[in-house]
Design a protein around this motif. Structure first.
Motif, PDB file in Angstrom:
ATOM      1  N   SER A  15       0.827  -1.210   0.000  1.00 35.43           N
ATOM      2  CA  SER A  15       0.000   0.000   0.000  1.00 35.43           C
ATOM      3  C   SER A  15       0.859   1.257   0.000  1.00 35.43           C
ATOM      4  N   ALA A  16       1.908   1.257   0.812  1.00 36.77           N
ATOM      5  CA  ALA A  16       2.798   2.422   0.864  1.00 36.77           C
ATOM      6  C   ALA A  16       3.481   2.631  -0.483  1.00 36.77           C
ATOM      7  N   ALA A  17       3.873   1.553  -1.141  1.00 39.21           N
ATOM      8  CA  ALA A  17       4.548   1.664  -2.442  1.00 39.21           C
ATOM      9  C   ALA A  17       3.663   2.354  -3.466  1.00 39.21           C
ATOM     10  N   MET A  18       2.368   2.109  -3.408  1.00 37.74           N
ATOM     11  CA  MET A  18       1.438   2.698  -4.378  1.00 37.74           C
ATOM     12  C   MET A  18       1.204   4.184  -4.111  1.00 37.74           C
ATOM     13  N   GLU A  19       1.572   4.672  -2.928  1.00 32.44           N
ATOM     14  CA  GLU A  19       1.385   6.082  -2.590  1.00 32.44           C
ATOM     15  C   GLU A  19       2.446   6.984  -3.214  1.00 32.44           C
ATOM     16  N   PHE A  20       3.537   6.395  -3.655  1.00 35.76           N
ATOM     17  CA  PHE A  20       4.609   7.182  -4.255  1.00 35.76           C
ATOM     18  C   PHE A  20       4.183   7.644  -5.647  1.00 35.76           C
ATOM     19  N   ALA A  21       4.633   8.822  -6.019  1.00 31.31           N
ATOM     20  CA  ALA A  21       4.384   9.317  -7.376  1.00 31.31           C
ATOM     21  C   ALA A  21       4.995   8.319  -8.363  1.00 31.31           C
ATOM     22  N   PRO A  22       4.395   8.172  -9.538  1.00 28.72           N
ATOM     23  CA  PRO A  22       4.885   7.151 -10.480  1.00 28.72           C
ATOM     24  C   PRO A  22       6.389   7.172 -10.722  1.00 28.72           C
ATOM     25  N   ARG A  23       6.984   8.331 -10.824  1.00 27.78           N
ATOM     26  CA  ARG A  23       8.423   8.342 -11.114  1.00 27.78           C
ATOM     27  C   ARG A  23       9.276   8.028  -9.890  1.00 27.78           C
TER      28      ARG A  23
END
Length: 76
Positions: A15-23
Motif C-alpha cells: 500500500s505504501a509503495a502505491m502512494e509514491f508518485a509514479p516516477r
C-alpha cells in the motif's frame, strides 16, 4: 511474529509503495527488500516488548523503510 503479522507487513508495504508518485515508485525488488527490512526490525524489537503497533504510534514505517531502500540504492 505470526503469519497475520507477516501478511500485514506485506500489505502495508504494498500500500505504501502505491502512494509514491509514479516516477518515485519503488521497483519490485525494493518493495521486497523493504518488507524484509521491516519484518526484521519488528522481529528484533520484539525482544524489548515492542510490537508493530508501537511503530505505528510514532511514524509511517512502511513508507520510511521504502525510502530507506531507495536511498540505499541511490547511494550505490
Amino acid at each position: 511474529m505470526n503469519q497475520n503479522d507477516l501478511d500485514d507487513i506485506a500489505h502495508r508495504i504494498a500500500s505504501a509503495a502505491m502512494e509514491f508518485a509514479p516516477r518515485h515508485r519503488p521497483t519490485a525488488r525494493q518493495v521486497a527488500d523493504a518488507a524484509s527490512i521491516l519484518r526484521d526490525m519488528v522481529q528484533a524489537s520484539e525482544l524489548h516488548g515492542v510490537r508493530f503497533s508501537h511503530f505505528d504510534g510514532i511514524g509511517d514505517f512502511p513508507r520510511m523503510v521504502i525510502q530507506l531502500v531507495q536511498y540505499r540504492d541511490g547511494s550505490r
